[in-house]
Design a protein around this motif. Structure first.
Motif, PDB file in Angstrom:
ATOM      1  N   GLU A 358      55.956  56.281  73.342  1.00 19.42           N
ATOM      2  CA  GLU A 358      55.436  55.392  74.384  1.00 19.42           C
ATOM      3  C   GLU A 358      54.895  54.085  73.807  1.00 19.42           C
ATOM      4  OE1 GLU A 358      52.291  58.194  72.941  1.00 19.42           O
ATOM      5  OE2 GLU A 358      54.358  58.386  73.681  1.00 19.42           O
ATOM      6  N   ARG A 359      54.616  54.031  72.508  1.00 21.95           N
ATOM      7  CA  ARG A 359      54.146  52.789  71.874  1.00 21.95           C
ATOM      8  C   ARG A 359      55.290  51.968  71.300  1.00 21.95           C
ATOM      9  NH1 ARG A 359      50.241  55.826  67.824  1.00 21.95           N
ATOM     10  NH2 ARG A 359      52.188  57.000  67.739  1.00 21.95           N
ATOM     11  N   GLY A 360      56.516  52.470  71.458  1.00 20.76           N
ATOM     12  CA  GLY A 360      57.667  51.770  70.919  1.00 20.76           C
ATOM     13  C   GLY A 360      57.909  52.026  69.451  1.00 20.76           C
ATOM     14  N   GLU A 361      57.245  53.021  68.882  1.00 20.92           N
ATOM     15  CA  GLU A 361      57.422  53.357  67.470  1.00 20.92           C
ATOM     16  C   GLU A 361      58.422  54.503  67.326  1.00 20.92           C
ATOM     17  OE1 GLU A 361      53.642  54.144  65.712  1.00 20.92           O
ATOM     18  OE2 GLU A 361      52.878  52.116  66.088  1.00 20.92           O
ATOM     19  N   PRO A 362      59.113  54.578  66.187  1.00 17.25           N
ATOM     20  CA  PRO A 362      60.096  55.651  66.001  1.00 17.25           C
ATOM     21  C   PRO A 362      59.492  57.032  66.224  1.00 17.25           C
ATOM     22  CG  PRO A 362      60.322  54.007  64.272  1.00 17.25           C
ATOM     23  CD  PRO A 362      59.081  53.642  65.035  1.00 17.25           C
ATOM     24  N   PHE A 363      60.154  57.827  67.033  1.00 20.53           N
ATOM     25  CA  PHE A 363      59.728  59.201  67.303  1.00 20.53           C
ATOM     26  C   PHE A 363      60.657  60.106  66.501  1.00 20.53           C
ATOM     27  CE2 PHE A 363      59.546  63.045  70.104  1.00 20.53           C
ATOM     28  CZ  PHE A 363      58.197  63.299  69.939  1.00 20.53           C
ATOM     29  N   HIS A 364      60.126  60.726  65.478  1.00 23.45           N
ATOM     30  CA  HIS A 364      60.977  61.461  64.546  1.00 23.45           C
ATOM     31  C   HIS A 364      60.182  62.553  63.849  1.00 23.45           C
ATOM     32  CE1 HIS A 364      59.189  60.012  60.738  1.00 23.45           C
ATOM     33  NE2 HIS A 364      58.859  58.959  61.463  1.00 23.45           N
ATOM     34  N   LYS A 365      60.908  63.421  63.177  1.00 19.92           N
ATOM     35  CA  LYS A 365      60.329  64.406  62.283  1.00 19.92           C
ATOM     36  C   LYS A 365      61.119  64.351  60.987  1.00 19.92           C
ATOM     37  CE  LYS A 365      58.998  69.290  61.897  1.00 19.92           C
ATOM     38  NZ  LYS A 365      58.991  70.606  62.588  1.00 19.92           N
ATOM     39  N   ARG A 366      60.468  63.914  59.916  1.00 19.20           N
ATOM     40  CA  ARG A 366      61.103  63.747  58.607  1.00 19.20           C
ATOM     41  C   ARG A 366      62.345  62.855  58.680  1.00 19.20           C
ATOM     42  NH1 ARG A 366      61.135  68.805  54.554  1.00 19.20           N
ATOM     43  NH2 ARG A 366      61.667  67.023  53.226  1.00 19.20           N
ATOM     44  N   GLY A 367      62.305  61.857  59.553  1.00 18.55           N
ATOM     45  CA  GLY A 367      63.403  60.908  59.669  1.00 18.55           C
ATOM     46  C   GLY A 367      64.454  61.289  60.686  1.00 18.55           C
ATOM     47  N   ILE A 368      64.392  62.504  61.222  1.00 17.00           N
ATOM     48  CA  ILE A 368      65.336  62.950  62.247  1.00 17.00           C
ATOM     49  C   ILE A 368      64.756  62.557  63.595  1.00 17.00           C
ATOM     50  CG2 ILE A 368      66.542  64.924  63.234  1.00 17.00           C
ATOM     51  CD1 ILE A 368      65.882  66.332  60.469  1.00 17.00           C
ATOM     52  N   SER A 369      65.416  61.645  64.288  1.00 13.05           N
ATOM     53  CA  SER A 369      64.817  61.073  65.491  1.00 13.05           C
ATOM     54  C   SER A 369      65.045  61.952  66.711  1.00 13.05           C
ATOM     55  CB  SER A 369      65.380  59.680  65.753  1.00 13.05           C
ATOM     56  OG  SER A 369      66.573  59.739  66.497  1.00 13.05           O
ATOM     57  N   ALA A 370      64.382  61.549  67.794  1.00 19.14           N
ATOM     58  CA  ALA A 370      64.541  62.257  69.063  1.00 19.14           C
ATOM     59  C   ALA A 370      65.930  62.056  69.661  1.00 19.14           C
ATOM     60  CB  ALA A 370      63.476  61.776  70.052  1.00 19.14           C
ATOM     61  N   GLU A 371      66.645  61.046  69.214  1.00 16.59           N
ATOM     62  CA  GLU A 371      68.025  60.784  69.657  1.00 16.59           C
ATOM     63  C   GLU A 371      68.968  61.401  68.633  1.00 16.59           C
ATOM     64  OE1 GLU A 371      70.617  60.058  71.971  1.00 16.59           O
ATOM     65  OE2 GLU A 371      69.491  58.216  72.427  1.00 16.59           O
ATOM     66  N   SER A 372      69.662  62.467  69.009  1.00 10.77           N
ATOM     67  CA  SER A 372      70.544  63.147  68.076  1.00 10.77           C
ATOM     68  C   SER A 372      71.567  62.179  67.490  1.00 10.77           C
ATOM     69  CB  SER A 372      71.277  64.290  68.785  1.00 10.77           C
ATOM     70  OG  SER A 372      72.163  64.943  67.896  1.00 10.77           O
ATOM     71  N   GLY A 373      71.629  62.143  66.153  1.00 12.68           N
ATOM     72  CA  GLY A 373      72.562  61.252  65.479  1.00 12.68           C
ATOM     73  C   GLY A 373      71.948  59.974  64.974  1.00 12.68           C
ATOM     74  N   VAL A 374      70.701  59.713  65.350  1.00 17.06           N
ATOM     75  CA  VAL A 374      69.983  58.530  64.851  1.00 17.06           C
ATOM     76  C   VAL A 374      68.898  59.001  63.891  1.00 17.06           C
ATOM     77  CG1 VAL A 374      68.481  56.588  65.458  1.00 17.06           C
ATOM     78  CG2 VAL A 374      70.460  57.131  66.887  1.00 17.06           C
ATOM     79  N   TYR A 375      68.831  58.352  62.730  1.00 20.22           N
ATOM     80  CA  TYR A 375      67.878  58.721  61.687  1.00 20.22           C
ATOM     81  C   TYR A 375      67.119  57.482  61.227  1.00 20.22           C
ATOM     82  CZ  TYR A 375      70.900  62.834  61.555  1.00 20.22           C
ATOM     83  OH  TYR A 375      71.622  63.946  61.904  1.00 20.22           O
ATOM     84  N   PHE A 376      65.879  57.703  60.786  1.00 21.99           N
ATOM     85  CA  PHE A 376      65.069  56.631  60.209  1.00 21.99           C
ATOM     86  C   PHE A 376      64.770  56.977  58.751  1.00 21.99           C
ATOM     87  CE2 PHE A 376      64.124  56.360  64.748  1.00 21.99           C
ATOM     88  CZ  PHE A 376      64.257  54.997  64.973  1.00 21.99           C
ATOM     89  N   LEU A 377      64.699  55.939  57.929  1.00 25.22           N
ATOM     90  CA  LEU A 377      64.428  56.143  56.513  1.00 25.22           C
ATOM     91  C   LEU A 377      63.667  54.933  55.974  1.00 25.22           C
ATOM     92  CD1 LEU A 377      65.050  58.223  54.266  1.00 25.22           C
ATOM     93  CD2 LEU A 377      67.027  56.819  53.647  1.00 25.22           C
ATOM     94  N   GLY A 378      62.708  55.208  55.069  1.00 24.95           N
ATOM     95  CA  GLY A 378      61.965  54.133  54.427  1.00 24.95           C
ATOM     96  C   GLY A 378      60.703  53.723  55.141  1.00 24.95           C
ATOM     97  N   LEU A 379      60.281  54.499  56.145  1.00 25.93           N
ATOM     98  CA  LEU A 379      59.071  54.161  56.887  1.00 25.93           C
ATOM     99  C   LEU A 379      57.840  54.755  56.201  1.00 25.93           C
ATOM    100  CD1 LEU A 379      60.213  54.788  60.566  1.00 25.93           C
ATOM    101  CD2 LEU A 379      60.327  52.678  59.226  1.00 25.93           C
ATOM    102  N   PRO A 380      56.677  54.118  56.337  1.00 24.62           N
ATOM    103  CA  PRO A 380      55.446  54.706  55.783  1.00 24.62           C
ATOM    104  C   PRO A 380      55.187  56.079  56.377  1.00 24.62           C
ATOM    105  CG  PRO A 380      55.093  52.420  56.452  1.00 24.62           C
ATOM    106  CD  PRO A 380      56.448  52.814  56.971  1.00 24.62           C
TER     107      PRO A 380
END
Length: 419
Positions: A358-380
């Motif tokens: 809701e704050r516009g920040e990545p929603f993920h667990k260990r880089g695995i996002s809430a959108e299947s197939g989208v990943y984040f890496l390198g975040l604090p």
């Protein structure tokens, strides 16, 4: 224009994107890494001239390639760090394409994967790894209006003292960047004011070991023993000047005027919150906590590390700490530049997927996002404290790559036919 099909598209060729490419290649995943500028561009052009890595060369690297031309205890300058990542891409023969900007990512309708629009055409990707890092959009508070007769710039635009208008400088933000820049400006003969808020101030080294070593030995990289941390607290440690502990009393005795947290600006007068002494004391507490934990670890393990009693001694409080400045008429103080060392914010306006809270920040667990197939890496704090550091992102990338392989396996599964 034709559409290029790829299993995994990695966006960004900094430390996170390069680490991701290595692990995807080792696991046999077809992929492409897109970088809008050059490899490791932020090391090259988006930092000041004298910047060095925050950790020594033995630590601030990937495990599969050491620096071959500098001492392991050296804090590599930014040009050497950029060259390291460029050499790493060459070693891997990684599929990095530079000068390609991603302008939009959106999920396909009624089929798996994502439509990715770029300056070089369209991609059809099964997976997208967002490796654009935490340093995306410079941010600073809207305190001084743009119309004020004073130069304002963010630390990401600062290069060297000669770039600034003649006169005194107010540096706002006392983390690694602000502290280094303030000290560099003072050494260049400038009158400097440094606005200090809450901060975490560990020792650069203690009893013959760098802080990076102590983070590992004490389990602080992994944060197994969870200690609640305040958000938005500056991290005051750096490799500047060969690697010295950031000591605000030392900076003050060297001629830097410490002030509290910057609060407001009105008719040419900047005001600062009270509480400077409390903020310094908060940093001192963190510093002594590391020393106590290190001493206990040395005793428990019978290590022959040299004593360092001088590390426990604080310099006398400077005048600006015992009698803090609460307001400054910038013109009377001769301040011609306000330099905002106040960090960055995310910019994912191009990423049109359901992967944010809701704050516009990545929603993920260990880089695995809430959108299947989208990943984040390198975040604090993607996984733990190590995640935004060079060595940590390499291990995070390995986990994400493994998850992509598992997901690919599910998508490729076909139920056996029984005739």
């Amino acid at each position: 224009m034709s559409v290029e099909k790829i299993n995994t598209l990695v966006i960004g060729a900094g430390q996170a994107g390069i680490a991701m490419s290595e692990h995807l290649a080792l696991m046999g995943v077809p992929h492409v890494v897109l970088e809008r500028h050059r490899i490791a561009e932020r090391w090259r052009s988006e930092r000041w001239d004298s910047l060095v890595a925050n950790g020594p060369a033995w630590h601030d690297r990937f495990p599969t390639m050491a620096f071959d031309d500098i001492s392991p205890e050296t804090f590599p300058p930014k040009e050497r760090m950029a060259a390291y990542f460029e050499d790493y891409v060459k070693m891997l023969d990684a599929p990095v394409r530079t000068g390609v900007e991603v302008t939009a990512v959106e999920r396909h309708a009624e089929r798996p994967g994502f439509k990715v629009l770029t300056s070089a055409g369209e991609f059809d990707a099964d997976n997208v790894v967002v490796a654009t890092g935490p340093f995306q959009s410079p941010t600073f508070p809207n305190i001084v209006p743009a119309s004020a007769p004073i130069q304002q710039l963010h630390s990401s635009a600062y290069k060297n003292p000669g770039q600034l208008a003649d006169g005194a400088v107010l540096v706002v933000g006392a983390g690694a960047s602000g502290s280094q820049i303030a000290e560099e400006l003072r050494k260049a003969g400038r009158t400097v004011y440094l606005s200090v808020g809450e901060h975490y101030r560990p020792p650069r080294s203690y009893r013959g070991r760098d802080y990076c070593w102590w983070l590992g030995a004490l389990g602080l990289w992994d944060e197994v023993k969870f200690i609640p941390k305040k958000k938005h607290v500056a991290f005051a440690v750096s490799g500047y000047d060969g690697g010295r502990t950031i000591d605000f009393r030392r900076l003050a005795h060297a001629g830097i005027n410490l002030v509290g947290l910057t609060e407001s600006f009105n008719d040419g007068v900047m005001t600062f919150q009270p509480g400077l002494a409390e903020n310094i004391a908060f940093g001192d507490q963190a510093y002594f906590d590391v020393l106590r934990d290190a001493d206990a670890y040395i005793e428990k393990n019978g290590l022959p590390f040299p004593l360092e009693p001088e590390a426990w001694t604080l310099l006398p409080d400077p005048e600006c700490l015992s009698h803090p400045i609460l307001s400054l008429d910038l013109a009377q103080a001769g301040i011609t530049t306000v330099l905002w060392a106040t960090g960055f914010t995310f910019d994912y306006t191009w990423l049109n997927v359901n992967a944010f809270d809701e704050r516009g920040e990545p929603f993920h667990k260990r880089g695995i996002s809430a959108e299947s197939g989208v990943y984040f890496l390198g975040l604090p704090n993607l996984v733990n404290r190590a995640s935004s550091f060079i060595y940590g992102v390499w291990h995070d990338a390995k986990y994400v790559a493994d998850h992509i392989v598992i997901k690919n396996g599910y998508m490729a599964y076909e139920k056996p036919r029984h005739d």
